[in-house]
Scaffold this motif. Structure first.
Motif, PDB file in Angstrom:
ATOM      1  N   ALA A  21       0.819  -1.211   0.000  1.00 31.75           N
ATOM      2  CA  ALA A  21       0.000   0.000   0.000  1.00 31.75           C
ATOM      3  C   ALA A  21       0.852   1.259   0.000  1.00 31.75           C
ATOM      4  N   GLU A  22       2.033   1.179   0.597  1.00 34.29           N
ATOM      5  CA  GLU A  22       2.854   2.374   0.752  1.00 34.29           C
ATOM      6  C   GLU A  22       3.858   2.587  -0.381  1.00 34.29           C
ATOM      7  N   LEU A  23       4.263   1.523  -1.065  1.00 36.21           N
ATOM      8  CA  LEU A  23       5.236   1.681  -2.151  1.00 36.21           C
ATOM      9  C   LEU A  23       4.757   2.627  -3.252  1.00 36.21           C
ATOM     10  N   PRO A  24       3.487   2.588  -3.656  1.00 37.27           N
ATOM     11  CA  PRO A  24       3.061   3.527  -4.697  1.00 37.27           C
ATOM     12  C   PRO A  24       3.255   4.998  -4.340  1.00 37.27           C
ATOM     13  N   VAL A  25       3.290   5.304  -3.054  1.00 35.35           N
ATOM     14  CA  VAL A  25       3.545   6.686  -2.633  1.00 35.35           C
ATOM     15  C   VAL A  25       4.927   7.124  -3.112  1.00 35.35           C
TER      16      VAL A  25
END
Length: 100
Positions: A21-25
């Protein structure tokens, strides 16, 4: 094992499970990182999906992706391959610096 006492293992597991969930940030920032990066995956990792490493490798312009036939601890479960990979990476990067 003492590093995982007092709930630290659960907290680190929560942290790494949030990667998808956080990698796309970071997705838009990664292509601007020119530092050479060795991305290492464990094919049978129970905590960190190998797709996370692929995601990073696909976006970091100066990366190399190496996958180990191991679980979450390739330095223990595939120690020889892990050590050889790290040594080769360090030697190659050192050679690049020496040439510059």
């Amino acid at each position: 094992m003492s590093a995982y006492e007092d709930g630290r293992f659960a907290e680190s597991a929560r942290y790494v499970r949030a990667y998808p969930a956080e990698l796309p940030v970071l997705g838009d920032l990664l292509p601007s990182i020119m530092t050479p990066v060795l991305v290492m995956n464990a094919e049978h990792d129970e905590l960190v999906p190998p797709s996370n490493g692929v995601y990073l490798h696909d976006r970091l312009p100066n990366s190399r992706l190496v996958s180990f036939d191991s679980g979450h601890f390739p330095w223990e479960q595939a120690g020889a391959a892990y050590g050889a990979t790290v040594a080769r990476w360090l030697n190659e990067e050192h050679a690049k610096v020496a040439e510059a």
